[in-house]
Design a protein around this motif. Structure first.
Motif, mmCIF file in Angstrom:
data_model
loop_
_atom_site.group_PDB
_atom_site.id
_atom_site.type_symbol
_atom_site.label_atom_id
_atom_site.label_comp_id
_atom_site.label_asym_id
_atom_site.label_seq_id
_atom_site.Cartn_x
_atom_site.Cartn_y
_atom_site.Cartn_z
ATOM 1 N N ASP A 99 39.107 42.465 43.745
ATOM 2 C CA ASP A 99 37.718 42.400 44.217
ATOM 3 C C ASP A 99 37.185 40.972 44.140
ATOM 4 O OD1 ASP A 99 37.680 45.089 44.750
ATOM 5 O OD2 ASP A 99 36.617 45.653 42.922
ATOM 6 N N GLU A 102 38.740 38.923 46.921
ATOM 7 C CA GLU A 102 38.199 39.309 48.218
ATOM 8 C C GLU A 102 36.789 38.746 48.412
ATOM 9 O OE1 GLU A 102 38.093 41.070 51.964
ATOM 10 O OE2 GLU A 102 39.776 40.832 50.571
ATOM 11 N N ALA A 103 36.005 38.764 47.345
ATOM 12 C CA ALA A 103 34.618 38.313 47.444
ATOM 13 C C ALA A 103 34.497 36.797 47.538
ATOM 14 C CB ALA A 103 33.822 38.811 46.242
ATOM 15 N N THR A 104 35.420 36.077 46.908
ATOM 16 C CA THR A 104 35.293 34.620 46.840
ATOM 17 C C THR A 104 36.351 33.871 47.656
ATOM 18 O OG1 THR A 104 36.725 34.408 44.895
ATOM 19 C CG2 THR A 104 34.385 34.863 44.506
ATOM 20 N N ARG A 105 37.451 34.554 48.015
ATOM 21 C CA ARG A 105 38.576 33.938 48.725
ATOM 22 C C ARG A 105 39.224 32.825 47.906
ATOM 23 N NH1 ARG A 105 39.213 35.151 53.965
ATOM 24 N NH2 ARG A 105 40.139 33.115 54.467
ATOM 25 N N ALA A 240 29.755 36.939 38.806
ATOM 26 C CA ALA A 240 30.756 37.915 39.252
ATOM 27 C C ALA A 240 31.904 37.989 38.252
ATOM 28 C CB ALA A 240 31.281 37.531 40.630
#
Length: 252
Positions: A99, A102-105, A240
């Protein structure tokens, strides 16, 4: 006389174990098979010693013969799979790591402390992140990493003292090498629950990390996000990372 004999045998056993460990540790990422001459060069052992010990390792399945060279055997993989506690931690953490990536690459790490170094248990590399030297199973000085500082901040004083007494080696121009400065950072990390690493492990790379605690409050590992200093704002990704660490800690 008997005591001396036992001591001599203990010294010999220790020397043999050290040499076997050196042979097993001689392999690096990307290596397949290594010849006796290369193993001797990397370990500093005599070729005759390498011949003798490698024959023993082949017999136990820890080495395999491959053409004229030697490579790590499947027995090592089997032994690694027995580390159930660490495997369970990796399996529990993987969804959270995925997660975050995916959110930050960016690249996410899961690491534990062993001695004065961190050992990376899992790494998910992000498409927008720099190519980092970290690898699964690899090690890095704890004081120069976000995960290392996050773990040390919540560790007993004896653990921190060991890291400092080992010498705070300079990994990059910005690595913290002053014990007092490191201790002040650890105190702030302990209060905030988040550790930052700003080009301390490599030029142009920054990181935000947070510890994983078990039910007793003891630190067991840490997770982090790493990215380019000119692209990733650590203050933005820190919440996060902290949230993922707190949520994962509850499952531990």
């Amino acid at each position: 006389m008997r005591t001396t004999g036992r001591n001599d045998q203990g010294d010999q056993d220790g020397l043999t174990a050290t040499r076997l460990t050196a042979l097993l540790s001689a392999f690096r990422p990307g290596d397949d098979a290594l010849g006796v001459s290369e193993l001797a060069r990397r370990t500093g052992l005599a070729k005759s010693t390498v011949h003798r010990l490698s024959a023993h390792l082949v017999g136990t399945g820890l080495f395999e013969r491959h053409g004229t060279g030697l490579r790590l055997g499947l027995k090592l993989f089997e032994i690694g799979q027995l580390a159930a506690g660490r495997r369970g931690l990796v399996e529990a953490a993987r969804p959270y790591l995925a997660d975050l990536r995916e959110a930050t690459r960016n690249t996410v790490h899961l690491a534990v402390l062993e001695g004065t170094e961190v050992v990376y248990l899992d790494i998910l590399r992000g498409p927008d992140a720099p190519l980092l030297p970290s690898r699964v199973g690899g090690r890095f000085p704890a004081h120069a990493t976000g995960v290392g500082k996050a773990i040390n901040a919540h560790s007993p004083e004896s653990v921190v003292a060991q890291v400092i007494n080992n010498g705070l080696a300079r990994v990059s121009a910005r690595t913290i090498t002053a014990p007092g400065l490191l201790r002040r950072q650890l105190a702030k990390i302990r209060a905030d629950g988040i550790a930052f690493e700003r080009e301390e492990s490599g030029v142009g790379v920054v990181c935000a990390a947070s510890p994983l605690l078990d039910a007793t409050g003891a630190v067991v590992a840490a997770l982090s996000i790493s990215g380019w200093a000119n692209r990733m704002h650590t203050s933005r990704v820190a919440p996060a990372v902290r949230t993922a660490a707190l949520t994962l800690s509850r499952t531990l």
